[in-house]
Design an enzyme around this catalytic site. Structure first.
Site, PDB file in Angstrom:
ATOM      1  N   LYS A  22      21.887   8.453  38.770  1.00  0.00           N
ATOM      2  CA  LYS A  22      21.336   8.502  39.817  1.00  0.00           C
ATOM      3  C   LYS A  22      20.403  10.476  39.568  1.00  0.00           C
ATOM      4  O   LYS A  22      18.894  10.912  39.614  1.00  0.00           O
ATOM      5  CB  LYS A  22      21.876   8.966  40.652  1.00  0.00           C
ATOM      6  CG  LYS A  22      21.134  10.195  41.799  1.00  0.00           C
ATOM      7  CD  LYS A  22      22.062   9.806  43.267  1.00  0.00           C
ATOM      8  CE  LYS A  22      23.355  10.934  43.236  1.00  0.00           C
ATOM      9  NZ  LYS A  22      22.216  12.277  43.431  1.00  0.00           N
ATOM     10  N   CYS A 116      21.343  21.296  53.190  1.00  0.00           N
ATOM     11  CA  CYS A 116      22.047  20.293  53.348  1.00  0.00           C
ATOM     12  C   CYS A 116      23.307  20.466  53.442  1.00  0.00           C
ATOM     13  O   CYS A 116      24.136  21.697  53.339  1.00  0.00           O
ATOM     14  CB  CYS A 116      21.795  18.942  52.139  1.00  0.00           C
ATOM     15  SG  CYS A 116      22.530  19.776  50.791  1.00  0.00           S
ATOM     16  N   ARG A 121      20.651  25.314  49.640  1.00  0.00           N
ATOM     17  CA  ARG A 121      19.556  25.165  48.073  1.00  0.00           C
ATOM     18  C   ARG A 121      18.724  25.565  48.448  1.00  0.00           C
ATOM     19  O   ARG A 121      17.473  25.001  48.435  1.00  0.00           O
ATOM     20  CB  ARG A 121      19.793  23.212  48.686  1.00  0.00           C
ATOM     21  CG  ARG A 121      20.940  22.644  48.995  1.00  0.00           C
ATOM     22  CD  ARG A 121      21.993  22.367  48.028  1.00  0.00           C
ATOM     23  NE  ARG A 121      21.655  21.941  46.742  1.00  0.00           N
ATOM     24  CZ  ARG A 121      21.534  20.976  46.093  1.00  0.00           C
ATOM     25  NH1 ARG A 121      22.248  19.888  47.423  1.00  0.00           N
ATOM     26  NH2 ARG A 121      21.453  20.200  45.699  1.00  0.00           N
ATOM     27  N   ASP A 306      29.777  18.702  40.632  1.00  0.00           N
ATOM     28  CA  ASP A 306      30.016  17.091  41.404  1.00  0.00           C
ATOM     29  C   ASP A 306      30.822  16.483  41.148  1.00  0.00           C
ATOM     30  O   ASP A 306      31.210  14.857  41.716  1.00  0.00           O
ATOM     31  CB  ASP A 306      28.643  15.979  40.621  1.00  0.00           C
ATOM     32  CG  ASP A 306      27.247  16.313  40.539  1.00  0.00           C
ATOM     33  OD1 ASP A 306      26.492  16.215  40.462  1.00  0.00           O
ATOM     34  OD2 ASP A 306      27.408  18.063  41.726  1.00  0.00           O
ATOM     35  N   ARG A 398      25.024   6.521  48.444  1.00  0.00           N
ATOM     36  CA  ARG A 398      23.684   7.407  48.221  1.00  0.00           C
ATOM     37  C   ARG A 398      23.451   7.603  46.372  1.00  0.00           C
ATOM     38  O   ARG A 398      22.882   7.464  46.445  1.00  0.00           O
ATOM     39  CB  ARG A 398      23.528   9.041  47.972  1.00  0.00           C
ATOM     40  CG  ARG A 398      22.827   8.048  49.925  1.00  0.00           C
ATOM     41  CD  ARG A 398      22.394  10.361  50.251  1.00  0.00           C
ATOM     42  NE  ARG A 398      21.595  11.500  49.586  1.00  0.00           N
ATOM     43  CZ  ARG A 398      21.784  12.376  49.400  1.00  0.00           C
ATOM     44  NH1 ARG A 398      22.080  12.349  50.538  1.00  0.00           N
ATOM     45  NH2 ARG A 398      20.445  13.193  48.519  1.00  0.00           N
TER      46      ARG A 398
HETATM   47  C1  EPZ Z   1      21.145  18.734  40.767  1.00  0.00           C
HETATM   48  O1  EPZ Z   1      20.893  19.475  41.845  1.00  0.00           O
HETATM   49  C2  EPZ Z   1      22.075  17.850  41.185  1.00  0.00           C
HETATM   50  N1  EPZ Z   1      21.099  16.896  41.674  1.00  0.00           N
HETATM   51  C3  EPZ Z   1      23.707  18.069  42.064  1.00  0.00           C
HETATM   52  O2  EPZ Z   1      24.078  16.592  42.157  1.00  0.00           O
HETATM   53  C4  EPZ Z   1      24.087  19.123  41.233  1.00  0.00           C
HETATM   54  O3  EPZ Z   1      24.939  19.278  42.004  1.00  0.00           O
HETATM   55  C5  EPZ Z   1      23.358  20.104  40.832  1.00  0.00           C
HETATM   56  O4  EPZ Z   1      22.371  19.987  40.140  1.00  0.00           O
HETATM   57  C6  EPZ Z   1      24.313  21.439  40.042  1.00  0.00           C
HETATM   58  O5  EPZ Z   1      24.689  20.476  38.917  1.00  0.00           O
HETATM   59  C7  EPZ Z   1      20.388  16.197  40.599  1.00  0.00           C
HETATM   60  O6  EPZ Z   1      20.183  15.930  40.174  1.00  0.00           O
HETATM   61  C8  EPZ Z   1      19.299  14.561  42.068  1.00  0.00           C
HETATM   62  P1  EPZ Z   1      20.650  23.578  41.256  1.00  0.00           P
HETATM   63  P2  EPZ Z   1      20.213  20.506  42.041  1.00  0.00           P
HETATM   64  O7  EPZ Z   1      19.376  23.819  40.795  1.00  0.00           O
HETATM   65  O8  EPZ Z   1      19.094  20.730  40.954  1.00  0.00           O
HETATM   66  C9  EPZ Z   1      20.958  27.329  43.525  1.00  0.00           C
HETATM   67  C10 EPZ Z   1      24.964  14.675  43.694  1.00  0.00           C
HETATM   68  O9  EPZ Z   1      25.768  15.001  44.159  1.00  0.00           O
HETATM   69  N2  EPZ Z   1      20.108  27.443  43.399  1.00  0.00           N
HETATM   70  O10 EPZ Z   1      21.047  23.328  39.710  1.00  0.00           O
HETATM   71  O11 EPZ Z   1      19.279  21.223  43.868  1.00  0.00           O
HETATM   72  C11 EPZ Z   1      21.252  26.976  44.326  1.00  0.00           C
HETATM   73  O12 EPZ Z   1      21.408  27.035  45.487  1.00  0.00           O
HETATM   74  C12 EPZ Z   1      24.212  16.440  43.484  1.00  0.00           C
HETATM   75  O13 EPZ Z   1      24.359  13.974  42.759  1.00  0.00           O
HETATM   76  C13 EPZ Z   1      18.227  28.670  43.803  1.00  0.00           C
HETATM   77  O14 EPZ Z   1      19.098  30.134  44.010  1.00  0.00           O
HETATM   78  O15 EPZ Z   1      20.529  21.714  42.116  1.00  0.00           O
HETATM   79  C14 EPZ Z   1      22.661  26.523  43.603  1.00  0.00           C
HETATM   80  O16 EPZ Z   1      23.965  27.131  44.167  1.00  0.00           O
HETATM   81  C15 EPZ Z   1      24.653  17.217  44.543  1.00  0.00           C
HETATM   82  N3  EPZ Z   1      17.281  28.484  43.693  1.00  0.00           N
HETATM   83  C16 EPZ Z   1      22.145  26.708  42.038  1.00  0.00           C
HETATM   84  O17 EPZ Z   1      21.336  27.075  42.013  1.00  0.00           O
HETATM   85  C17 EPZ Z   1      16.454  27.364  42.956  1.00  0.00           C
HETATM   86  O18 EPZ Z   1      15.059  27.908  43.250  1.00  0.00           O
HETATM   87  C18 EPZ Z   1      22.058  25.113  41.178  1.00  0.00           C
HETATM   88  O19 EPZ Z   1      21.764  24.534  41.933  1.00  0.00           O
HETATM   89  C19 EPZ Z   1      18.271  26.355  43.091  1.00  0.00           C
HETATM   90  C20 EPZ Z   1      18.433  26.152  43.050  1.00  0.00           C
END
Ligand code: EPZ
Length: 421
Positions: A22, A116, A121, A306, A398
């Protein structure tokens, strides 16, 4: 609303065939906005999130032809520059249309995704990267309005202060059409980033260092027609490995990329799970009682956030006390109250969970709250005494393709129903 009902205590057997990833398919679908040439994608899973992304990119101008798990995507021209709130609010990954739209058109109006269940996020890192590539960012009425100052984005150095999978993906998709060289430092290392870059490279993008902390991109002017097969889903793979471990079953999981789940397999070995590799499959042997574990979730290649909820369920039946620290998201313990309703003894202290072992789950009615939390309840239900009814399973649909079908073919007593409401 649909529910899943499981009668616990069955041993599993046979095999599970994994679906496409996904979290690889979503950015790759978004990158189809970059080009007017055909992109043929295969191994795309049938999931609600994929349907949402297809609906969104079609609203922007992509023509999508679907045949089973394969798609032909063509975007002769962008017909809208607005990723509408009603589509974005359903799925945060919609924000990945920002980079491609900005790169191809110089303009994008994307609804802020909002928080969420698992956390606020934010998207500040995504916006920082777009600004570094020469975009002006404004906010209006809950939307990000991004405009390229010049005709084209201009390559630059992007130094991420914090690792972000999505921000790395948006930065890469914006930079591949930017003028000149872009250097992304502190990039995320996930296999899904490597898969996105391999698809873009097959389209003619010039990318070096995917899967390392530094990604170098030389912008190009146009792309080629291409075809790409999406990698298998590493989180689905590990979820079924835990299903085998928790039910003490012998189970074969096929189409697995072992190199993507190294840390997870290390933890399973440490807990005492026996397994062996046969070609592109893993054979899980009937396990005895497993040992407890102490770990912290980390960015790849660390233990994935995850899989935190799924591991917690397994830790409940280990023969001791386990400790799990959730270091990526601020509110990713929503499964704990539901697991405790099933008989678990888990205490939360800030971002730490203390899990008492030797738990005997007793079936009950529970509620799914987010994608990975819902599957941790499925895992507990597989061994719970009596029946467990899991409500709000749209969370599950999902991210797990046909999970009730896949588990029932392995012998689980599982059925899907509809609440009269
Ligand atoms: C990706 O989300 C995945 N989703 C998530 O999987 C996964 O948990 C996550 O990466 C971490 O591995 C997809 O790939 C569609 P991040 P993403 O940006 O990209 C903070 C699932 O269950 N952050 O790496 O949104 C954020 O709040 C989902 O399949 C900022 O502060 O994750 C978090 O604490 C859930 N500012 C950390 O970084 C930003 O601009 C990591 O988030 C972006 C993120």
């Amino acid at each position: 609303m649909e529910y899943i009902e499981i009668s616990g205590g069955r041993e599993l057997s046979g095999e599970v065939v994994l679906s496409g990833s996904k979290n690889s398919a979503l950015p790759i679908l978004a990158c189809s906005l970059l080009t007017d040439k055909n992109i043929a994608l295969s191994n795309i899973p049938d999931l609600l999130d994929i349907k949402s992304m297809i609906e969104l990119i079609e609203s922007l101008g992509v023509k999508a032809k679907k045949k089973n798990h394969n798609y032909i995507l063509t975007t002769k021209k962008i017909t809208s520059h607005e990723a509408n709130y009603n589509l974005v609010r359903k799925m945060r990954a919609s924000f990945l249309t920002l980079g491609p739209l900005l790169a191809r058109e110089g303009f994008a109006k994307i609804s802020l995704p909002g928080g969420c269940a698992i956390g606020s996020r934010p998207v500040d890192l995504h916006l920082y990267a777009m600004k570094k590539l020469g975009a002006n960012i404004d906010f209006y009425d809950g939307y990000v309005i991004a405009k390229s100052n010049a005709k084209r984005l201009i390559g630059d150095k992007i130094d991420f202060p914090k690792i972000s999978v999505g921000a790395t993906e948006n930065a890469v998709m914006a930079a591949v059409l930017a003028k000149g060289e872009t250097l992304i430092n502190n990039a995320a290392l996930e296999p899904e980033i490597v898969d996105l870059c391999s698809c873009l490279t097959s389209m003619g993008a010039r990318i070096e260092g995917a899967g390392t902390k530094q990604i170098k991109i030389d912008g190009v002017d146009s792309f080629l027609e291409t075809s790409h097969q999406v990698i298998s889903d590493r989180i689905e793979a590990c979820t079924y490995i835990i299903a085998a471990a928790i039910t003490k079953s012998r189970l074969c999981i096929k189409k697995i990329n072992f190199e993507h789940i190294g840390k997870f397999l290390e933890v399973m070995h440490e807990m005492g799970l026996k397994f062996k590799f046969i070609d592109q499959s893993i054979l899980i042997e009937k396990s005895k009682i497993l040992s407890p574990i102490s770990l912290k979730t980390k960015e790849y290649p660390g233990f994935p956030t995850d899989l935190q909820a799924q591991l917690m369920t397994l830790a409940c039946v280990s023969n001791g006390k386990s400790y799990i620290e959730e270091s990526i998201f601020e509110n990713r313990f929503m499964h704990v109250p539901e697991l405790n309703r099933l008989g678990a003894k888990i205490k939360i202290n800030g971002k730490n969970a203390i899990i008492n072992g030797n738990c005997r789950f007793i079936g009950a009615e529970v509620m799914a709250t987010d994608l990975r939390a819902s599957v941790s309840l499925i895992l507990a239900a597989l061994i719970a005494k009596g029946k467990t009814k899991i409500n709000r399973i749209y969370h599950l649909d999902r991210g797990y393709e046909n999970i009730d079908y896949k588990l029932s073919t392995c012998g689980a007593a599982i059925k899907r129903g509809k609440n009269e409401s």
